[in-house]
Design a protein around this motif. Structure first.
Motif, mmCIF file in Angstrom:
data_model
loop_
_atom_site.group_PDB
_atom_site.id
_atom_site.type_symbol
_atom_site.label_atom_id
_atom_site.label_comp_id
_atom_site.label_asym_id
_atom_site.label_seq_id
_atom_site.Cartn_x
_atom_site.Cartn_y
_atom_site.Cartn_z
ATOM 1 N N GLU A 43 72.195 -15.377 5.660
ATOM 2 C CA GLU A 43 73.212 -15.064 4.517
ATOM 3 C C GLU A 43 73.148 -13.589 3.878
ATOM 4 O OE1 GLU A 43 73.969 -16.940 0.035
ATOM 5 O OE2 GLU A 43 72.660 -18.073 1.507
ATOM 6 N N ARG A 44 71.821 -13.027 3.980
ATOM 7 C CA ARG A 44 71.669 -11.762 3.527
ATOM 8 C C ARG A 44 71.892 -10.645 4.541
ATOM 9 N NH1 ARG A 44 68.095 -9.179 -0.348
ATOM 10 N NH2 ARG A 44 67.792 -7.180 0.151
ATOM 11 N N LEU A 45 71.576 -11.044 5.784
ATOM 12 C CA LEU A 45 71.829 -9.864 6.763
ATOM 13 C C LEU A 45 73.107 -10.185 7.541
ATOM 14 C CD1 LEU A 45 70.451 -7.695 8.570
ATOM 15 C CD2 LEU A 45 69.334 -9.416 9.760
ATOM 16 N N LYS A 46 74.023 -9.471 7.854
ATOM 17 C CA LYS A 46 75.130 -9.408 8.386
ATOM 18 C C LYS A 46 75.418 -8.384 9.461
ATOM 19 C CE LYS A 46 77.615 -10.827 4.088
ATOM 20 N NZ LYS A 46 76.250 -10.620 3.138
ATOM 21 N N LEU A 47 75.172 -8.999 10.625
ATOM 22 C CA LEU A 47 75.055 -8.244 12.062
ATOM 23 C C LEU A 47 76.584 -8.419 12.785
ATOM 24 C CD1 LEU A 47 71.621 -9.064 13.044
ATOM 25 C CD2 LEU A 47 72.331 -6.858 11.908
ATOM 26 N N SER A 79 61.498 -10.839 8.206
ATOM 27 C CA SER A 79 61.692 -9.735 9.025
ATOM 28 C C SER A 79 62.002 -8.670 8.009
ATOM 29 C CB SER A 79 62.564 -9.683 9.967
ATOM 30 O OG SER A 79 63.938 -9.614 9.616
ATOM 31 N N LEU A 80 61.391 -7.300 8.497
ATOM 32 C CA LEU A 80 61.722 -6.109 7.723
ATOM 33 C C LEU A 80 63.234 -5.859 7.809
ATOM 34 C CD1 LEU A 80 58.747 -3.859 9.002
ATOM 35 C CD2 LEU A 80 59.166 -4.595 6.757
ATOM 36 N N LEU A 81 63.830 -6.239 8.953
ATOM 37 C CA LEU A 81 65.294 -6.082 9.238
ATOM 38 C C LEU A 81 66.163 -6.796 7.979
ATOM 39 C CD1 LEU A 81 67.470 -4.983 11.086
ATOM 40 C CD2 LEU A 81 67.656 -7.340 11.877
ATOM 41 N N GLU A 82 65.537 -7.807 7.797
ATOM 42 C CA GLU A 82 66.486 -8.924 6.664
ATOM 43 C C GLU A 82 66.094 -8.398 5.306
ATOM 44 O OE1 GLU A 82 67.247 -13.545 5.573
ATOM 45 O OE2 GLU A 82 65.331 -13.107 6.842
ATOM 46 N N MET A 83 64.887 -7.974 5.014
ATOM 47 C CA MET A 83 64.295 -7.485 3.741
ATOM 48 C C MET A 83 65.111 -6.166 3.563
ATOM 49 S SD MET A 83 60.304 -8.365 3.977
ATOM 50 C CE MET A 83 60.044 -7.585 2.405
ATOM 51 N N SER A 84 65.515 -5.459 4.428
ATOM 52 C CA SER A 84 66.148 -4.140 4.145
ATOM 53 C C SER A 84 67.630 -4.288 4.136
ATOM 54 C CB SER A 84 65.751 -3.171 5.327
ATOM 55 O OG SER A 84 66.442 -3.793 6.540
ATOM 56 N N ALA A 85 68.222 -5.359 4.394
ATOM 57 C CA ALA A 85 69.664 -5.525 4.252
ATOM 58 C C ALA A 85 70.158 -5.490 2.815
ATOM 59 C CB ALA A 85 70.046 -6.721 4.856
ATOM 60 N N ARG A 86 71.383 -5.119 2.860
ATOM 61 C CA ARG A 86 71.944 -5.044 1.483
ATOM 62 C C ARG A 86 73.118 -6.165 1.408
ATOM 63 N NH1 ARG A 86 75.502 -1.080 0.530
ATOM 64 N NH2 ARG A 86 75.312 -0.080 2.613
ATOM 65 N N GLY A 95 71.014 -0.360 7.318
ATOM 66 C CA GLY A 95 69.650 -0.032 6.760
ATOM 67 C C GLY A 95 69.005 0.796 7.680
ATOM 68 N N PRO A 96 67.478 0.914 7.169
ATOM 69 C CA PRO A 96 66.575 2.062 7.889
ATOM 70 C C PRO A 96 65.819 1.325 9.102
ATOM 71 C CG PRO A 96 65.701 1.549 5.945
ATOM 72 C CD PRO A 96 67.048 0.680 5.947
ATOM 73 N N VAL A 97 65.821 0.062 9.257
ATOM 74 C CA VAL A 97 65.031 -0.461 10.200
ATOM 75 C C VAL A 97 65.664 -0.722 11.504
ATOM 76 C CG1 VAL A 97 63.809 -2.659 10.778
ATOM 77 C CG2 VAL A 97 63.810 -1.988 8.396
ATOM 78 N N VAL A 98 64.897 -0.516 12.629
ATOM 79 C CA VAL A 98 65.336 -0.581 13.922
ATOM 80 C C VAL A 98 64.446 -2.014 14.467
ATOM 81 C CG1 VAL A 98 65.849 0.196 16.269
ATOM 82 C CG2 VAL A 98 65.598 1.805 14.332
ATOM 83 N N HIS A 99 64.910 -2.907 14.782
ATOM 84 C CA HIS A 99 64.462 -4.396 14.943
ATOM 85 C C HIS A 99 64.525 -4.380 16.255
ATOM 86 C CE1 HIS A 99 62.859 -8.611 14.207
ATOM 87 N NE2 HIS A 99 63.688 -8.674 15.384
ATOM 88 N N LEU A 100 63.196 -4.970 17.119
ATOM 89 C CA LEU A 100 63.014 -5.014 18.436
ATOM 90 C C LEU A 100 62.662 -6.235 18.690
ATOM 91 C CD1 LEU A 100 61.245 -1.611 19.514
ATOM 92 C CD2 LEU A 100 63.788 -1.801 18.869
ATOM 93 N N GLY A 101 63.431 -6.969 19.689
ATOM 94 C CA GLY A 101 62.959 -8.349 19.998
ATOM 95 C C GLY A 101 63.148 -8.363 21.979
ATOM 96 N N THR A 102 62.686 -9.546 22.212
ATOM 97 C CA THR A 102 62.765 -9.753 23.750
ATOM 98 C C THR A 102 62.517 -11.170 24.072
ATOM 99 O OG1 THR A 102 61.364 -9.128 25.743
ATOM 100 C CG2 THR A 102 60.280 -9.689 23.466
ATOM 101 N N LEU A 103 63.104 -11.599 25.255
ATOM 102 C CA LEU A 103 62.878 -12.939 25.697
ATOM 103 C C LEU A 103 61.545 -12.895 26.717
ATOM 104 C CD1 LEU A 103 66.466 -13.926 26.998
ATOM 105 C CD2 LEU A 103 65.166 -14.525 25.015
#
Length: 407
Positions: free
Chosen positions: A97-101, A217-224, A232-240
């Motif tokens: 709801e906060r983070l729109k990608l 996550s820092l990604l979600e916390m940094s979202a407006r 925002g300023p965060v680059v979030h890295l993920g993997t399978l």
């Protein structure tokens, strides 16, 4: 996040020459991974998942669906940014709801380590400063070594304005297994905003949680919340690699569109695109929620293995080392009680006893000798972990006896 050592201000504290340290041309990472191939050796050194738990049937079914659904597109060259449907799926899955990608926030990479390397390629010039935890992930240090950066600790507040970016593994850090508390995450975001630098959030282990509360996550916390696309300023890295299998070599970077474009440009010169076939298979796995369905199996198995290793350590090593039982991830970080113990020197004794670990020095951007070591608990069943700890205990005591005789 404590301390104030800074390789940016002291040339003697820069990352050492890995080839000289090895005496060969191979990287430290290659060396420790190769221990697993030694007959009779119990490798507690690798950062590997349990191969016997890979969801082979799910991958086979997803492969068949990928070929049936995507046909020749799964076997062709693909877009540098990644398979469009996979980018859209990742964006939708990570949105809140906060983070729109949107897909323009997502770059598909060849494992999340490629995203780490691309960040260095896009942002670092020789001599630039990077802020990192001490100790920090060896793979990142390897990836950025050719760029010749300098390092300072995250807590070294006055270094933030001149750094290119800050790098953190907030969930079950490699190597320490530590988790950043909510207040620490808020402090990192505040410093990133004040200094205007990027904040790289590497999160390969976040879903491997055995105890404790989930942190945002820092990604979600940094979202407006008012923004229609994340910028925002965060680059979030993920993997399978940790939830399905590392052989797929599929990861992602999520960030502001300008950052994704810069990383895509850097990626184009590396491999044109991540394997479209592996991307199509990964897409079908995610659509079927195969990774999420598999995580409880991993969590149950890995919790048992963590507990087995820590119980054996309590029996055989508690007079020699201190450690905290990690809430998740893949590693236990131990620090010797005896001052001055050098785990680099200890390693040869461990190998003689038929067990391996990773010395703490290789996780330090300055390369200093360390009394700490990292043990992996996910790649071996409980009984081998217990035997590995017994062997390590014998090695430490033999090492200590030799030192005492020499003093």
């Amino acid at each position: 996040m404590s301390g104030s050592r800074d390789s940016a201000s002291d040339p003697a504290m820069r990352r050492p020459d890995f080839a000289a340290w090895m005496g060969q041309g191979n990287s430290i990472t290659q060396q420790f991974l190769s221990f697993g191939n030694r007959p009779g050796l119990i490798a507690l050194s690798g950062g590997l998942p349990a191969a016997e738990l890979y969801p082979v049937d799910d991958v086979q079914a997803a492969t068949e669906r990928a070929l049936a659904t995507h046909g020749s597109a799964a076997l062709s060259y693909g877009a540098v940014e990644g398979f469009p449907e996979l980018r859209e799926t990742i964006a939708r899955r990570l949105s809140t709801e906060r983070l729109k990608l949107t897909p323009e926030n997502v770059l598909i990479t060849t494992g999340s380590l490629q995203a780490v390397e691309l960040i260095g390629k896009a942002l670092i010039d020789a001599g630039d400063a990077i802020l990192a935890e001490y100790p920090t992930y060896l793979g990142a240090l390897d990836a950025w070594l050719p760029r010749q950066p300098r390092y300072a600790e995250l807590a070294y507040r006055e270094r933030w304005p001149e750094a290119k970016f800050a790098y953190v593994v907030p969930n079950f850090s490699n190597p320490t297994g530590a988790v950043l508390a909510r207040a620490e995450r808020e402090a990192l975001l505040a410093r990133s905003e004040e200094s205007g630098i990027w904040l790289v959030e590497d999160d390969p282990y976040g879903e491997l949680r055995y105890d404790g509360a989930v942190q945002p996550s820092l990604l979600e916390m940094s979202a407006r919340p008012e923004s229609t696309v994340y910028d925002g300023p965060v680059v979030h890295l993920g993997t399978l690699s940790k939830t399905i299998a590392p052989g797929l070599r599929v990861g992602w970077a999520v960030g502001a569109p300008e950052m994704i474009r810069a990383l895509a440009q850097a990626k184009q010169g590396s491999d044109l695109s991540t394997s479209t076939f592996c991307q199509a298979v990964s897409l079908e796995l995610i659509r079927a929620d195969a990774d999420r369905r598999h995580v409880p199996t991993l969590v149950d198995a890995y919790r048992e293995r963590r507990d087995a290793l820590c119980a054996a350590a309590q029996e055989h090593l508690s007079d020699l080392f201190d450690w905290k039982v990690p809430e998740g991830g893949m590693f236990v970080w131990m620090t010797a009680r005896r001052p001055g113990l050098d785990t680099n020197a200890l390693l040869s004794f461990a190998l003689e006893e038929g067990v391996s670990f990773v010395p703490g020095s290789v996780f330090d951007p300055s390369g200093q000798a360390s009394p700490s070591l990292r043990l992996n608990f996910t790649a071996n069943p409980p009984e081998r972990l217990q035997e590995g700890v017994r062997r390590l205990s014998r090695a430490v005591r033999a090492f200590a006896s030799q030192r005492a005789a020499a003093e």
